[in-house]
Motif scaffolding. Structure first.
Motif, short mmCIF file in Angstrom:
data_model
loop_
_atom_site.label_atom_id
_atom_site.label_comp_id
_atom_site.label_asym_id
_atom_site.label_seq_id
_atom_site.Cartn_x
_atom_site.Cartn_y
_atom_site.Cartn_z
N VAL A 238 45.15 38.15 37.09
CA VAL A 238 45.25 36.75 37.49
C VAL A 238 45.51 36.67 38.98
O VAL A 238 46.39 37.35 39.50
CB VAL A 238 46.39 36.03 36.73
N ASP A 239 44.73 35.85 39.68
CA ASP A 239 44.89 35.63 41.11
C ASP A 239 45.30 34.18 41.33
O ASP A 239 44.51 33.26 41.09
CB ASP A 239 43.58 35.94 41.84
N LEU A 240 46.54 33.97 41.77
CA LEU A 240 47.05 32.63 42.03
C LEU A 240 46.83 32.30 43.50
O LEU A 240 47.47 32.87 44.38
CB LEU A 240 48.54 32.55 41.67
N GLY A 241 45.91 31.39 43.75
CA GLY A 241 45.43 31.15 45.10
C GLY A 241 44.23 32.05 45.35
O GLY A 241 44.21 32.85 46.27
N SER A 242 43.22 31.93 44.47
CA SER A 242 42.12 32.90 44.42
C SER A 242 41.03 32.65 45.46
O SER A 242 40.06 33.41 45.52
CB SER A 242 41.48 32.90 43.03
N GLY A 243 41.17 31.61 46.30
CA GLY A 243 40.21 31.40 47.38
C GLY A 243 38.79 31.26 46.88
O GLY A 243 38.50 30.52 45.95
N ILE A 244 37.87 32.00 47.48
CA ILE A 244 36.46 31.93 47.11
C ILE A 244 36.11 32.88 45.97
O ILE A 244 34.94 33.03 45.62
CB ILE A 244 35.56 32.20 48.32
N GLY A 245 37.11 33.55 45.40
CA GLY A 245 36.88 34.34 44.20
C GLY A 245 36.49 35.78 44.40
O GLY A 245 36.12 36.46 43.43
N ASN A 246 36.57 36.30 45.63
CA ASN A 246 36.15 37.69 45.87
C ASN A 246 36.93 38.69 45.02
O ASN A 246 36.37 39.64 44.48
CB ASN A 246 36.32 38.04 47.35
N CYS A 247 38.26 38.49 44.92
CA CYS A 247 39.08 39.43 44.16
C CYS A 247 38.72 39.40 42.67
O CYS A 247 38.75 40.43 41.99
CB CYS A 247 40.56 39.12 44.35
N LEU A 248 38.39 38.22 42.17
CA LEU A 248 38.01 38.11 40.76
C LEU A 248 36.74 38.90 40.48
O LEU A 248 36.65 39.63 39.48
CB LEU A 248 37.80 36.64 40.39
N LEU A 249 35.75 38.76 41.36
CA LEU A 249 34.48 39.46 41.17
C LEU A 249 34.67 40.96 41.28
O LEU A 249 34.12 41.73 40.48
CB LEU A 249 33.46 38.98 42.20
N GLN A 250 35.44 41.41 42.25
CA GLN A 250 35.67 42.84 42.43
C GLN A 250 36.39 43.43 41.23
O GLN A 250 35.99 44.47 40.70
CB GLN A 250 36.46 43.11 43.71
N ALA A 251 37.47 42.79 40.81
CA ALA A 251 38.25 43.31 39.69
C ALA A 251 37.42 43.37 38.41
O ALA A 251 37.47 44.34 37.65
CB ALA A 251 39.50 42.47 39.47
#
Length: 505
Positions: free
Chosen positions: A350-363
């Motif tokens: 879970v990314d709180l303050g996920s911005g443009i979503g880069n971390c979600l895509l990488q993970a």
């Protein structure tokens, strides 16, 4: 497109900081103790979110030495995001199951990709100019991708500005990723040595129009849609490998040779797709290793270039010194977060303050985990939703399977019921609280009380202040409750022990 590159001035400053730190530690060589972890220098903060100022962890108390070493590595990585770190990988099934649907081919042909390189260039507000000699004014080639029927059109032009998207470099990076990760070693001779392929950008270096001849003829022997100038260079001689031919054509600005080389590459990829070699090899790569770093990085950069980069100016409109400060963490940082949290196919990130979503895509692609993000600011949240759509198309084009669910929510995570629900299942929580107000951190502290045992929180500031003391007056505060429920470790709380660097435990 190279959004993970540090400015040269910052690299020099980081290098200076690292040398000073090494000099300070050289008189006392030895093991770094738990108490000796140092807070990263403020000079290493990139785009507001690039460096962890603290890592708060809710977990079992019997921590093993491997995780301690990982925390030390994460702290040191803050001194230089360019430092080479071991790739974190998760061996798993990365090839999607085949779809037995008679309409699947038509659906794939319409869906791949969502935003092609050609669409990106043709809709750009900046001028794109010819780079190659011997081609028409708007040359287009089609590149084969690993999945069945997956293709993409590229315009062989370059931008007038040096820091803009270069479609030719993008095409060559895709070629490198395919040969490196999809072709078995015993078949790589079909393409040549990867060392012979140059992929650097030529943005800002268009062809001088005075060098171009006026007459043109159609290139009828090529499967691409480009046309040649009359009297242009001949095709590549048979002894040139495909990858070397790419480099030779680009360095000599030989358009006909480059187009013919794309055709040669496509023919080999089609043959390896038809006999099942690409899929078979990719399945082995996944089971033995997972998605290789250079592959997920290539895909991530393709998505970013097509969705985020054209709208990067909109991300600069935020209120400074507020909860709405924007910034993105870079891939090396999340790589270490994944390692420490041991993210895998059964994990929830879970990314709180996920911005443009880069971390979600990488993970999601790197580890196969479930990934959820929440972003309150409209501009980055809108881009995140579009990036997730583009990424899902590109994962299929590259014949890859990411995590089972990846979602980005446009919401206030302090009030969202979806966030509360997913936090109860979370294994790793990333929160950009560097600029948050104390009230916001207090609300987050209360939300974290519902986390399951073993969950890990990665924050840019500690939720329990370094000078916090448990007294009757502070007994009911969120910090006291969080401290009581967890073992809290942060680099900032251990700065008083810096003098013990190098001593044995």
């Amino acid at each position: 497109m190279r959004h993970n590159a540090l400015p040269e001035a910052l690299q020099k400053r980081i290098a200076s900081d690292r040398q000073a730190a090494a000099a300070a530690q050289s008189p006392k060589p030895g093991k770094v103790t738990k108490k000796a972890r140092m807070q990263p220098s403020t000079s290493s903060r990139v785009r507001d979110r690039a460096v962890p100022a603290a890592v708060t962890r809710i977990e079992d108390e019997d921590e093993d030495d491997a995780d301690d070493a990982a925390l030390d590595r994460l702290a040191r990585s803050g001194s230089s995001l360019q430092v080479t770190m071991d790739e974190y990988h998760v061996p798993r099934v990365i090839v999607p199951e085949p779809i037995y649907d008679p309409l699947a081919a038509d659906l794939r042909a319409k869906a791949w990709p969502c935003i092609s390189s050609r669409m990106l260039v043709e809709s750009a507000s900046i001028p794109y100019l010819p780079f190659f000699d011997g081609l028409e004014d708007h040359p287009v080639v089609t590149l084969e991708y690993p999945a069945p029927d997956a293709k993409e059109e590229f315009v062989l032009l370059v931008p007038k500005m040096a820091d803009e998207y270069d479609p030719i470099s993008d095409l060559l990076h895709a070629v490198r990723a395919m040969v490196s990760n999809y072709v078995p070693d015993n078949q790589k001779a079909r393409f040549g040595s990867l060392e012979s392929l140059e992929t650097a950008s030529n943005a800002g270096a268009p062809l001088d129009k005075a060098q171009r001849p006026a007459a043109r003829v159609d290139m009828s022997r090529s499967s691409s849609t480009s046309t040649l100038h009359e009297g242009s260079a001949s095709p590549a001689p048979p002894e040139d490998s495909i990858l070397r031919s790419f480099t030779k054509a680009r360095n000599r600005r030989n358009g006909p040779l480059f187009v013919q080389t794309v055709d040669r590459f496509n023919a080999q990829i089609r043959a390896l797709k038809k006999d099942g070699t690409l899929t078979s090899h990719l399945r082995q790569v996944g089971e033995n290793h997972g998605v290789p770093e250079d592959l997920w990085r290539t895909i991530q950069e393709q998505v970013y270039a097509r969705v985020a980069a054209p709208h990067v100016d909109s991300l600069k409109h935020y209120e400074a010194f507020s909860d709405s400060v924007y910034g993105e963490m870079l891939p090396p940082f999340l790589n270490e977060v994944e390692r420490i949290a041991h993210l895998g196919t059964s994990s929830v990130f879970v990314d709180l303050g996920s911005g443009i979503g880069n971390c979600l895509l990488q993970a999601s692609l790197q580890t196969g985990c479930e990934a959820y993000g929440c972003e309150y600011m409209p501009a980055p949240s809108s881009i995140a939703s579009k990036q997730l759509v583009e990424a899902s198309h590109r994962w299929r084009m590259w014949h890859l399977k990411a995590g089972p669910r990846v979602e980005a929510w446009d919401d206030d995570f302090t009030e969202s019921t979806r966030v509360r629900d997913v936090l109860r299942r979370a294994d790793a929580i990333l929160v950009n609280n560097y600029a948050f107000r104390p009230q916001t951190n207090d609300v987050l502290s209360l939300l974290f009380l519902d986390l399951k045992e073993g969950a890990k929180i990665f924050s840019l500031r500690p939720f329990v202040a370094p000078d916090f003391r448990l007294t009757e007056r502070t007994l009911s505060s969120p910090q006291a409750i969080l401290l009581d429920r967890s073992m809290v470790r942060s680099f900032t709380q251990e700065r008083e022990a810096q003098s013990e660097v190098g001593t044995a435990e």
